[in-house]
Structure formats: structure tokens, C-alpha cells
Design an enzyme around this catalytic site. Structure first.
Site, mmCIF file in Angstrom:
data_model
loop_
_atom_site.group_PDB
_atom_site.id
_atom_site.type_symbol
_atom_site.label_atom_id
_atom_site.label_comp_id
_atom_site.label_asym_id
_atom_site.label_seq_id
_atom_site.Cartn_x
_atom_site.Cartn_y
_atom_site.Cartn_z
ATOM 1 N N CYS A 169 0.817 -1.223 0.000
ATOM 2 C CA CYS A 169 0.000 0.000 0.000
ATOM 3 C C CYS A 169 0.853 1.277 0.000
ATOM 4 O O CYS A 169 0.602 2.197 -0.780
ATOM 5 C CB CYS A 169 -0.971 -0.018 1.178
ATOM 6 S SG CYS A 169 -0.225 -0.486 2.733
ATOM 7 N N HIS A 193 -2.897 6.571 4.020
ATOM 8 C CA HIS A 193 -1.483 6.667 4.406
ATOM 9 C C HIS A 193 -0.897 7.979 3.865
ATOM 10 O O HIS A 193 -1.269 8.448 2.780
ATOM 11 C CB HIS A 193 -0.677 5.531 3.777
ATOM 12 C CG HIS A 193 -0.915 4.178 4.357
ATOM 13 N ND1 HIS A 193 -1.764 3.919 5.397
ATOM 14 C CD2 HIS A 193 -0.358 2.973 4.009
ATOM 15 C CE1 HIS A 193 -1.742 2.613 5.675
ATOM 16 N NE2 HIS A 193 -0.904 2.015 4.837
#
Ligand code: A2P
Length: 338
Positions: A128, A241
Site C-alpha cells: 500500500c 497513508h
């Protein structure tokens, strides 16, 4: 052309987003099979007016599927991906099990779509943080030639799965009631804390997550000379994130050109007006397709250096969305069947 699509790990944090995005993006599926562990078998899952019964995953689960998106962890992927492949079911795998396998394309559709076309039944979705970092790095690489990256990640708890998100919420709830809380998913409390530890440590003191940024970036960019130093940090953010990046390039970096390169790249937004308090943040990039890049500035610490900040929804660009984009790409190129 429509496809029979499966989701392995359908009850998980990423699986739930895959169900949603397959519908929202109108992926051409005729049937959807939701697979999970025997613990969830028989439960009902609904999305808007649709509902399904969750099935326990077995070796026969893939026989009648054209595509299955895997998001149930590396062990399940290692076991079931070859079985699905042998049954003629295309696997798009979110785990790290096959990412560095030379026979398996590791794909970010905006960056290396051509790699997807070489698949032989299994494709891997990147880590990710790597996918999100590369959405900022790749347009700059095309403009100036990437050499080195120094990065720190600020990773949301939902990246560790549905249980970890619940742990953050439970800890905050217990704190508000004055109760002590016992961490279960993370080794330390995550509420009001940051934990400089994502994944397991190697002998040299790096975590596997940190090495993914190096190894997977080299593979996706086809850039074996790239060097990367990274510190991965878990922060008490629900979703999306953020990554702070300082990079060194072959060519001198012109800031206007850098901003243009970011602006012109697909599925990336430039949000870079610090004087007006404008920079990308996780709350602004949750449940959104684009990643945001900002705080772009020159740095003299590295040769031809540039620092910036990139944010993206790790459940989407770092997992569910990227996987579905791969399926869309293969559908457009008539390359789902192999
Ligand atoms: P289940 O809910 O039945 O345990 P997350 O990443 O959010 O923790 O989700 C993990 C996903 O992987 C869940 O859908 C989970 O299903 C699934 N899973 C875990 N173990 C297995 C297994 N042995 N077989 C199939 N799916 C599994």
C-alpha cells in the site's frame, strides 16, 4: 463481456471496499462470489439492494470463476492462487506472496500497464505505501530520472485490517471512560501514540514493510539502480497513508516543472499552497480515487534533491482500487482469460 468474479477475504477491510468499488465503478460482472474463512460461512453480506451469502473458501471455489481478487493474507494466497490459476481463474493478489516472483507482474496501472499484459494467471498488487509513494514519485521520475529515495510513512490503522481499526476505536472509547486498555493487534497502544514498527524486523533492523518500498519500486519502475531508505510508522489515523519523501534525481530539478509533472499525471492532485494552509491530508483523501501531493520544495541535502508529501487511501489505491483498475485494464485489453 461479463465475468464471474470472486473476492477471497470478502469480510475483511479491503474485501469490503472491493465489493463497493466493483459496484461503484460498474465493473462488468455477472456474478459475485464472496469467500472467507469457515468462521464467516453462511453470514449475509449486503451492498445497497444486493445481498450474498458468504461462502467458506475451498479448493473448488474457483472452478466457476473468471477472476478472483485475493485479500486474505499471504498464507491463503500461497495456498489458493495456484489452485485458482490451474482452474483458469485469474488471480489479482493483494498479499505480498507473489509480488517479487519474476513470473508475476506487479502492477500500478497508471505506471506500468504493459506489465499486466504479460500475466499467466496471477498478478500482484503492490504494498500500500509503495503504490501511494510511486503515484507521487513516478511523474517526477519521468521528468528528472529517479536515483535515491529517503522516506518516512505515516500509516493508517485500517492498513492492518478491520481488527486494528476496531482496536484504535476501542482504545479511544476506553480512554474517554477513564478505563485502561490492553493492546491486542499492535504491540503497544495506538491511541495517542505513534509506533515506528510496521511488519517484522530483519537482522539489520529494517522491517519487511520498509524493504518492500525498495524492492517493489525497483520492480514496478524497472529501475534496479534505485536506492531507498525508509522508516515505516503506524499512526492513529483511521484511513489513508501519508508519506514524507526526499528524493535525488539524475537531472537538476525545476520546481515549476515538478509541479507540472504532478498536475499532468493521471489520478494525482497537486495540493500545494502552504501559505493558504493547503496540503494533502488523510481526512481529505479517504475514500477518494486520486492521491494528493504537496509540500513540494527543493532540498540541498541530496544532489538534485526534492522533498514532498504524498497521501492516498491505502484501502483504495493501496489495495482494492488498484486491484480493480488491473481487472479493468485486462478487460479493456481482452486479457482476462489466459
Ligand atoms: P473471516 O472474516 O472469515 O476471518 P482483514 O485483513 O481485515 O483482517 O481481513 C482478512 C480476510 O481474510 C477476512 O475476510 C477473513 O475472513 C479472510 N480469511 C482469514 N483466514 C482465512 C481462511 N483460512 N480462508 C479464507 N479466508 C480467510
Amino acid at each position: 463481456m461479463t465475468y464471474k468474479v470472486g473476492i477471497l477475504g470478502a469480510t475483511g477491510a479491503v474485501g469490503q471496499e472491493i465489493i463497493r468499488l466493483l459496484h461503484e465503478r460498474s465493473f462488468p460482472f455477472s456474478e459475485l462470489k464472496l469467500l472467507a474463512s469457515p468462521r464467516s460461512a453462511g453470514r449475509t453480506q449486503s451492498y445497497k439492494e444486493h445481498s450474498w451469502t458468504i461462502e467458506a473458501t475451498t479448493e473448488a471455489s474457483f472452478d466457476d470463476l473468471d477472476i478472483c481478487i485475493f485479500s486474505a493474507g499471504g498464507d491463503q494466497s500461497k495456498h489458493y492462487a495456484p489452485i485458482a490459476q490451474a482452474a483458469g481463474c485469474l488471480v489479482i493478489d493483494n498479499s505480498s506472496a507473489y509480488r517479487m516472483d519474476p513470473k508475476v507482474p506487479l502492477v500500478v496501472p497508471e505506471i506500468n500497464p504493459q506489465a499486466a499484459l504479460t500475466h499467466s494467471g496471477i498478478l500482484a498488487n503492490p504494498n500500500c505505501s509503495t503504490a501511494i509513494a510511486l503515484m507521487g514519485l513516478y511523474p517526477l521520475h519521468k521528468a528528472f530520472g529517479l536515483k535515491k529515495v529517503i522516506a518516512s510513512t505515516y500509516q493508517a490503522v485500517s492498513g492492518s485490517g478491520a481488527e486494528a481499526l476496531k482496536e484504535l476505536e476501542d482504545q479511544l472509547h476506553d480512554w474517554s471512560k477513564g478505563k485502561a486498555y490492553e493492546p491486542k493487534v499492535y504491540p503497544h497502544p495506538i491511541a495517542f501514540n505513534v509506533i515506528p514498527h510496521v511488519d517484522s524486523f530483519d537482522e539489520e533492523g529494517n522491517t519487511r514493510e520498509e524493504l518492500k518500498l525498495l524492492n517493489e519500486s525497483q520492480k514496478i519502475l524497472n529501475l534496479k539502480t534505485l536506492s531507498v531508505s525508509c522508516t515505516c510508522v503506524r499512526v492513529p489515523v483511521r484511513r489513508a497513508h501519508s508519506i514524507s519523501i526526499t528524493a535525488s534525481f539524475e537531472k537538476a530539478v525545476d520546481l515549476d516543472e515538478a509541479r507540472t509533472a504532478i498536475t499532468e499525471f493521471k489520478n494525482v492532485e497537486l495540493v500545494d499552497d502552504p501559505q493558504s494552509l493547503k496540503y494533502p491530508m488523510p481526512l481529505d483523501y479517504s475514500e477518494r480515487v486520486p492521491c494528493g501531493v504537496g509540500r513540494i520544495r527543493a532540498t540541498s541535502v541530496l544532489e538534485n534533491g526534492l522533498s514532498f508529501w504524498v497521501v492516498g487511501d491505502q484501502l483504495w489505491k493501496g489495495a482494492a482500487l488498484n486491484a480493480i483498475q488491473i481487472a479493468e485494464l485486462l478487460h479493456e485489453e481482452s486479457k482476462v482469460h489466459f
